[in-house]
Design a protein around this motif. Structure first.
Motif, PDB file in Angstrom:
ATOM      1  N   ILE A   8      42.312  43.748  28.241  1.00  0.00           N
ATOM      2  CA  ILE A   8      41.544  44.920  27.810  1.00  0.00           C
ATOM      3  C   ILE A   8      41.270  44.870  26.314  1.00  0.00           C
ATOM      4  O   ILE A   8      40.150  45.164  25.863  1.00  0.00           O
ATOM      5  CB  ILE A   8      42.301  46.217  28.186  1.00  0.00           C
ATOM      6  CG1 ILE A   8      42.349  46.383  29.703  1.00  0.00           C
ATOM      7  CG2 ILE A   8      41.635  47.434  27.541  1.00  0.00           C
ATOM      8  CD1 ILE A   8      43.190  47.561  30.168  1.00  0.00           C
ATOM      9  N   TRP A  15      36.502  47.135  30.759  1.00  0.00           N
ATOM     10  CA  TRP A  15      36.071  46.914  32.133  1.00  0.00           C
ATOM     11  C   TRP A  15      36.292  45.485  32.608  1.00  0.00           C
ATOM     12  O   TRP A  15      35.955  45.154  33.739  1.00  0.00           O
ATOM     13  CB  TRP A  15      34.590  47.287  32.279  1.00  0.00           C
ATOM     14  CG  TRP A  15      34.334  48.733  32.026  1.00  0.00           C
ATOM     15  CD1 TRP A  15      33.763  49.293  30.919  1.00  0.00           C
ATOM     16  CD2 TRP A  15      34.672  49.819  32.897  1.00  0.00           C
ATOM     17  NE1 TRP A  15      33.720  50.655  31.028  1.00  0.00           N
ATOM     18  CE2 TRP A  15      34.267  51.015  32.238  1.00  0.00           C
ATOM     19  CE3 TRP A  15      35.275  49.919  34.152  1.00  0.00           C
ATOM     20  CZ2 TRP A  15      34.443  52.271  32.802  1.00  0.00           C
ATOM     21  CZ3 TRP A  15      35.454  51.172  34.717  1.00  0.00           C
ATOM     22  CH2 TRP A  15      35.045  52.316  34.050  1.00  0.00           C
ATOM     23  N   ARG A  16      36.856  44.636  31.764  1.00  0.00           N
ATOM     24  CA  ARG A  16      37.054  43.236  32.156  1.00  0.00           C
ATOM     25  C   ARG A  16      37.943  43.085  33.383  1.00  0.00           C
ATOM     26  O   ARG A  16      37.656  42.248  34.256  1.00  0.00           O
ATOM     27  CB  ARG A  16      37.657  42.460  30.981  1.00  0.00           C
ATOM     28  CG  ARG A  16      37.766  40.954  31.232  1.00  0.00           C
ATOM     29  CD  ARG A  16      36.389  40.349  31.409  1.00  0.00           C
ATOM     30  NE  ARG A  16      36.443  38.891  31.489  1.00  0.00           N
ATOM     31  CZ  ARG A  16      36.713  38.207  32.603  1.00  0.00           C
ATOM     32  NH1 ARG A  16      36.946  38.852  33.725  1.00  0.00           N
ATOM     33  NH2 ARG A  16      36.726  36.887  32.590  1.00  0.00           N
ATOM     34  N   MET A  42      37.988  44.790  35.899  1.00  0.00           N
ATOM     35  CA  MET A  42      37.240  45.209  37.082  1.00  0.00           C
ATOM     36  C   MET A  42      36.164  44.205  37.477  1.00  0.00           C
ATOM     37  O   MET A  42      35.447  44.421  38.446  1.00  0.00           O
ATOM     38  CB  MET A  42      36.583  46.568  36.824  1.00  0.00           C
ATOM     39  CG  MET A  42      37.548  47.660  36.412  1.00  0.00           C
ATOM     40  SD  MET A  42      38.787  48.002  37.690  1.00  0.00           S
ATOM     41  CE  MET A  42      37.761  48.781  38.931  1.00  0.00           C
ATOM     42  N   ARG A  43      36.062  43.111  36.723  1.00  0.00           N
ATOM     43  CA  ARG A  43      35.026  42.134  37.039  1.00  0.00           C
ATOM     44  C   ARG A  43      35.274  41.536  38.421  1.00  0.00           C
ATOM     45  O   ARG A  43      36.380  41.166  38.766  1.00  0.00           O
ATOM     46  CB  ARG A  43      34.995  41.024  35.991  1.00  0.00           C
ATOM     47  CG  ARG A  43      33.964  39.943  36.289  1.00  0.00           C
ATOM     48  CD  ARG A  43      33.810  38.956  35.150  1.00  0.00           C
ATOM     49  NE  ARG A  43      33.079  39.541  34.033  1.00  0.00           N
ATOM     50  CZ  ARG A  43      32.670  38.851  32.973  1.00  0.00           C
ATOM     51  NH1 ARG A  43      32.938  37.557  32.894  1.00  0.00           N
ATOM     52  NH2 ARG A  43      32.011  39.436  32.000  1.00  0.00           N
TER      53      ARG A  43
END
Length: 290
Positions: A23, A29-30, A32-33
């Motif tokens: 993060i 949002w990484r 959630m990739r």
């Protein structure tokens, strides 16, 4: 965390450190990739799984030559000398065998639909992944490695998921016998049994998951160090993992895998049991009202 030779900036000691550093260095949002491609694949994959599972389980149960049907017939014979408890226990055992067989076959369809999504998801989640969109990843894999790249880990996926499901179901049924012997709808017992079953199955099958990740990602650093070309097949993946990191490499990411599976299987079992209870209750009410 399952990377065999990670970039120095992507070496993590535990799950919390990995999450915090991802993060901090790559954005909120990484982590959630790959979520969108996972959701896209999970829909048809689970639809095929449960449709096949229920159909095969019903077929096996209705087949007069199936173990369950033979058991039920023997239980109802007047000259059956088995005591009621023993007959019921045998019936439950054979019913679980039918369910397990149906689940193993259903896994073939589930993994066939889910494997391409897993390939794309894992490549997008690698540190410094060159892919920013799902379409970019799909196009690059298709052009550079061909359609077969989406199923390079299919046999490993099956090899992992069949024992995973076997351990998962056996553990869940074992815990239900202790926490919910009457087999009534009990949300807390379903959540607890599902969480524990997922944790045990995830830990036991982590070596296969590490090999599957290597087949899906074709990790460049590992390839450049020990092998040329693409890694194909489970045996090749097992050899490469051992050459790179030894026995301990087979359990890289076990903590993250267990933490992931605990809520996943708890939610899955609680939702399944809820809808099973709801549908059964409505069917009984409808029959009573006729």
């Amino acid at each position: 965390m399952q990377s065999l030779q990670p970039d120095p900036a992507a070496r993590y000691r535990n799950v919390l450190e990995a999450l915090w550093r991802i993060i901090r260095t790559e954005g909120l949002w990484r982590p959630m990739r790959g979520l969108n491609v996972t959701a896209t694949g999970a829909g048809p994959a689970h639809a095929l799984y449960f449709a096949c599972y229920e159909k095969l389980k019903k077929t096996l149960s209705d087949d007069p030559n199936s173990p369950e049907a033979v058991c039920v017939e023997n239980m109802t014979k007047p000259h059956d000398k088995m005591n009621g408890g023993g007959a019921k226990e045998l019936h439950e055992e054979t019913r679980r065998l039918c369910g397990s067989a149906a689940g193993c076959v259903a896994t073939l369809l589930h993994d066939a639909a889910m494997n391409p999504a897993e390939v794309v998801k894992q490549r997008m989640q690698m540190y410094n992944s060159p892919y920013h969109r799902v379409t970019d990843c799909v196009r690059a894999v298709w052009q550079n490695e061909g359609a077969g790249a989406f199923y390079r880990s299919y046999t490993t996926q099956l090899t992992m998921n069949v024992p995973f499901q076997a351990i998962h179901f056996m553990t869940y049924e074992f815990l239900q016998e202790h926490f919910n012997p009457q087999r009534r709808y009990n949300p807390s017992s379903h959540v607890l049994s599902g969480a524990c079953a997922g944790a045990v199955a995830a830990a036991a099958t982590t070596p296969l998951d590490v090999c599957k990740t290597l087949l899906n990602t074709q990790e460049s650093l590992a390839l450049n160090s020990h092998i040329t070309g693409h890694i194909t097949g489970m045996a090749s993946a097992f050899r490469t993992v051992y050459q790179v990191g030894g026995v301990t490499a087979y359990f890289r990411g076990v903590q993250a895998r267990v933490i992931y599976q605990i809520p996943s299987t708890a939610i899955a079992w609680s939702v399944y049991e809820f809808f099973k209870y709801l549908i059964t209750k409505r069917q009984e009410e409808w029959r009573a009202g006729k």
